[in-house]
Structures are given as C-alpha cells and as structure tokens.
Motif scaffolding. Structure first.
Motif, PDB file in Angstrom:
ATOM      1  N   ARG A  97     -50.229  94.856  65.323  1.00  0.00           N
ATOM      2  CA  ARG A  97     -49.720  95.340  66.607  1.00  0.00           C
ATOM      3  C   ARG A  97     -49.972  94.331  67.732  1.00  0.00           C
ATOM      4  N   GLY A  98     -50.539  93.179  67.400  1.00  0.00           N
ATOM      5  CA  GLY A  98     -50.808  92.163  68.405  1.00  0.00           C
ATOM      6  C   GLY A  98     -52.079  92.412  69.196  1.00  0.00           C
ATOM      7  N   LYS A  99     -52.913  93.330  68.718  1.00  0.00           N
ATOM      8  CA  LYS A  99     -54.185  93.610  69.392  1.00  0.00           C
ATOM      9  C   LYS A  99     -55.267  92.748  68.752  1.00  0.00           C
ATOM     10  N   TYR A 100     -55.197  91.454  69.042  1.00  0.00           N
ATOM     11  CA  TYR A 100     -56.024  90.489  68.319  1.00  0.00           C
ATOM     12  C   TYR A 100     -57.506  90.599  68.658  1.00  0.00           C
ATOM     13  N   SER A 101     -57.820  90.944  69.892  1.00  0.00           N
ATOM     14  CA  SER A 101     -59.226  91.080  70.264  1.00  0.00           C
ATOM     15  C   SER A 101     -59.880  92.240  69.515  1.00  0.00           C
ATOM     16  N   ALA A 102     -59.171  93.368  69.457  1.00  0.00           N
ATOM     17  CA  ALA A 102     -59.696  94.525  68.725  1.00  0.00           C
ATOM     18  C   ALA A 102     -59.790  94.217  67.241  1.00  0.00           C
ATOM     19  N   ALA A 103     -58.784  93.528  66.721  1.00  0.00           N
ATOM     20  CA  ALA A 103     -58.810  93.168  65.303  1.00  0.00           C
ATOM     21  C   ALA A 103     -59.987  92.258  64.998  1.00  0.00           C
ATOM     22  N   LEU A 104     -60.216  91.301  65.879  1.00  0.00           N
ATOM     23  CA  LEU A 104     -61.316  90.362  65.664  1.00  0.00           C
ATOM     24  C   LEU A 104     -62.649  91.092  65.565  1.00  0.00           C
ATOM     25  N   LYS A 105     -62.865  92.104  66.379  1.00  0.00           N
ATOM     26  CA  LYS A 105     -64.108  92.857  66.331  1.00  0.00           C
ATOM     27  C   LYS A 105     -64.293  93.507  64.958  1.00  0.00           C
ATOM     28  N   ARG A 106     -63.213  94.037  64.400  1.00  0.00           N
ATOM     29  CA  ARG A 106     -63.300  94.655  63.073  1.00  0.00           C
ATOM     30  C   ARG A 106     -63.662  93.612  62.017  1.00  0.00           C
ATOM     31  N   PHE A 107     -63.005  92.476  62.075  1.00  0.00           N
ATOM     32  CA  PHE A 107     -63.232  91.450  61.053  1.00  0.00           C
ATOM     33  C   PHE A 107     -64.639  90.858  61.170  1.00  0.00           C
ATOM     34  N   VAL A 108     -65.117  90.680  62.381  1.00  0.00           N
ATOM     35  CA  VAL A 108     -66.480  90.174  62.577  1.00  0.00           C
ATOM     36  C   VAL A 108     -67.496  91.189  62.062  1.00  0.00           C
ATOM     37  N   GLU A 109     -67.200  92.468  62.280  1.00  0.00           N
ATOM     38  CA  GLU A 109     -68.112  93.501  61.785  1.00  0.00           C
ATOM     39  C   GLU A 109     -68.196  93.473  60.263  1.00  0.00           C
ATOM     40  N   ILE A 110     -67.065  93.264  59.609  1.00  0.00           N
ATOM     41  CA  ILE A 110     -67.075  93.166  58.153  1.00  0.00           C
ATOM     42  C   ILE A 110     -67.915  91.968  57.716  1.00  0.00           C
ATOM     43  N   LYS A 111     -67.712  90.837  58.369  1.00  0.00           N
ATOM     44  CA  LYS A 111     -68.456  89.625  58.010  1.00  0.00           C
ATOM     45  C   LYS A 111     -69.957  89.813  58.198  1.00  0.00           C
ATOM     46  N   ASP A 112     -70.339  90.525  59.274  1.00  0.00           N
ATOM     47  CA  ASP A 112     -71.759  90.704  59.574  1.00  0.00           C
ATOM     48  C   ASP A 112     -72.409  91.766  58.699  1.00  0.00           C
ATOM     49  N   ARG A 113     -71.722  92.882  58.508  1.00  0.00           N
ATOM     50  CA  ARG A 113     -72.329  94.014  57.827  1.00  0.00           C
ATOM     51  C   ARG A 113     -72.053  94.034  56.323  1.00  0.00           C
ATOM     52  N   PHE A 114     -70.904  93.480  55.924  1.00  0.00           N
ATOM     53  CA  PHE A 114     -70.512  93.576  54.517  1.00  0.00           C
ATOM     54  C   PHE A 114     -70.079  92.204  53.984  1.00  0.00           C
ATOM     55  N   PRO A 115     -70.959  91.203  54.049  1.00  0.00           N
ATOM     56  CA  PRO A 115     -70.565  89.840  53.670  1.00  0.00           C
ATOM     57  C   PRO A 115     -70.235  89.675  52.192  1.00  0.00           C
ATOM     58  N   PHE A 116     -70.655  90.621  51.364  1.00  0.00           N
ATOM     59  CA  PHE A 116     -70.395  90.513  49.930  1.00  0.00           C
ATOM     60  C   PHE A 116     -69.354  91.531  49.452  1.00  0.00           C
ATOM     61  N   SER A 117     -68.677  92.162  50.391  1.00  0.00           N
ATOM     62  CA  SER A 117     -67.659  93.140  50.023  1.00  0.00           C
ATOM     63  C   SER A 117     -66.402  92.431  49.551  1.00  0.00           C
ATOM     64  N   GLU A 118     -65.520  93.173  48.908  1.00  0.00           N
ATOM     65  CA  GLU A 118     -64.278  92.587  48.402  1.00  0.00           C
ATOM     66  C   GLU A 118     -63.301  92.239  49.510  1.00  0.00           C
ATOM     67  N   VAL A 119     -63.532  92.733  50.713  1.00  0.00           N
ATOM     68  CA  VAL A 119     -62.650  92.394  51.835  1.00  0.00           C
ATOM     69  C   VAL A 119     -63.263  91.330  52.738  1.00  0.00           C
ATOM     70  N   ALA A 120     -64.402  90.773  52.347  1.00  0.00           N
ATOM     71  CA  ALA A 120     -65.065  89.775  53.187  1.00  0.00           C
ATOM     72  C   ALA A 120     -64.196  88.524  53.359  1.00  0.00           C
TER      73      ALA A 120
END
Length: 256
Positions: free
Chosen positions: A46-69
């Motif tokens: 939807r072009g909401k890149y700032s909000a998207a970035l927060k989600r992706f950073v959260e995955i990297k920080d909290r779930f670094p070994f997940s299949e979506v990392a």
C-alpha cells in the motif's frame, strides 16, 4: 514498478510465506513472525513503507531464526529504498548479500545496490562519485549474472551514468577555459574522448578540442559557455540492447 517475489532459497519462498495462514501453536496472531510478515507486506504494497519497515525490523530483532527472517531482511532494505533512504538501503542490501551469497535473490540485491547509487546522481557540476559507483555496481551485477532479468536495464543505466560522467568532464573543461587554463581544459577533453567515446557530448568535445589544438585560440563564446546537462533517461539507451526506447525494462524493479 513492482518488486519481484525474490526467491529465498534454502528457506520458504516469498509466495509460500505470504500464503501461510497457520501460526505457531499457542501463540497469538500478533506474536507470530508470519503474521508480522503478512502485515508488513500489506503495508508495503500500500506504499506505507515506514509502517512496513517497523514490522520487518521487529521480525529481524525478535525472530531472527524464523522462516520469514530472510524476507524481513530483504523487505527492510526495500522499504528504506522506497523512502529514498538510499544509504541505509544500500547497507542492508550489502548485508543481505554478505549473509546469503548463494541466495537466488542476490541478482536483485545487486541491482538495487546499483540503484542506490544511481538514484543519488546529481547535476553535472557535483561530485561524480555516485555515477562512478553506479557504473561499478551495475557492472559487477552483469559480470556475475549475465543471464539475469536485470541485465538489459543495468546495461542501459550504465550507459546513462557514463554519459553523465562525460558531461561532467566537459563541464570541468569549460570551467578551465573560463579561467584561461587551456592546457588543463585540453587534458580533460582528451580524457573525455578516450574514456567516453560513445557519449552524447562527444561531438561538442571534439569540436572544442580541435579549436584548442589549432592554436588560433578559443572563441569567447566558449569561455562563457556553461552546459546545462544532466543525467539522461536510461531508457533512451535500451535500443543498444535490442529494446526500443520507452519499451520498458527486462525485469528491472526500481523506481525511476
């Protein structure tokens, strides 16, 4: 332009990730990395890149070994890129390449590294470093992956960046003429013609160099001439690779 479903070999593909509907047993929807990935992709699309970035950073920080990392790493870089945070995006793309050198998304990542430099090319009187770096980055992509879907667009952007660099050299040469440094001007023009013989500014450079070498002096109009030149449209160079101008790229993904 849309971003391709860059593959994530050795893990789940992007299509698989986005198709997941089952979450970790006993976890709430908000706590699962898969849910965060889907929310992040929804915001991204939807072009909401700032909000998207927060989600992706959260995955990297909290779930670094997940299949979506892996997806999170790539899309965090993309989110920065589409917010025009080119330096931040380039660092993340480079980290992705370093951490996953055999991943099938690497050609796309290399293309985007080139685009991070290319997108920062300024007017012809500025530091040409970004244009030089873009040429090197796109060249590295094409040498490593000559069959990639990004080859034609990368090649055309190399031509455009080189044309910009030639314009920059011509601008410097005319500057030397204005301050009566004819030898310096001649050296820059000779370098331009030897290095960028295919550039659009070559006819002017050839004419000016001939006047300098004639020993008859340069017309004052040349001394006052400051070229108003800039980065050309890369699509005008695609015909050299079998594609008509304006016909689109062969798989390039980045914005203009």
């Amino acid at each position: 332009m849309s971003i391709p479903a860059a593959g994530l070999s050795g893990c789940a593909t992007l299509d698989t990730m986005l198709g997941w509907v089952g979450f970790g047993e006993g976890a709430t929807v908000q706590e699962t990395p898969e849910a965060l990935a889907m929310e992040g992709m929804a915001d991204f699309n939807r072009g909401k890149y700032s909000a998207a970035l927060k989600r992706f950073v959260e995955i990297k920080d909290r779930f670094p070994f997940s299949e979506v990392a892996l997806l999170a790493e790539l899309k965090a870089a993309d989110s920065n890129y589409y917010m025009d945070k080119f330096n931040e995006a380039k660092i993340l793309y480079e980290e992705f390449e370093a951490n996953h050198p055999t991943n099938e998304a690497v050609p796309y990542v290399l293309f985007q590294i080139g685009m991070c430099y290319y997108s920062q090319i300024g007017t012809n009187d500025r530091d040409p470093g970004n244009a030089q770096n873009a040429v090197q980055a796109f060249g590295r992509l094409n040498r490593a992956y000559p069959q990639s879907p990004y080859f034609v667009e990368a090649s055309a952007r190399i031509r455009a960046a080189r044309d910009f660099l030639a314009q920059h050299e011509f601008s410097v040469a005319t500057f030397y003429l204005r301050i009566d440094e004819d030898k310096q001007a001649q050296g820059r023009l000779e370098y331009l013609l030897a290095t960028y013989p295919e550039a659009s500014i070559t006819p002017r450079a050839t004419e000016l160099l001939a006047q300098l070498k004639s020993g008859k002096g340069i017309e004052k109009s040349w001394r006052r001439f400051v070229p108003t030149l800039s980065l050309p449209d890369w699509q005008t160079f695609t015909s050299a690779f079998g594609i008509l101008p304006g016909g689109g790229s062969s798989g390039g993904t980045a914005k203009e």
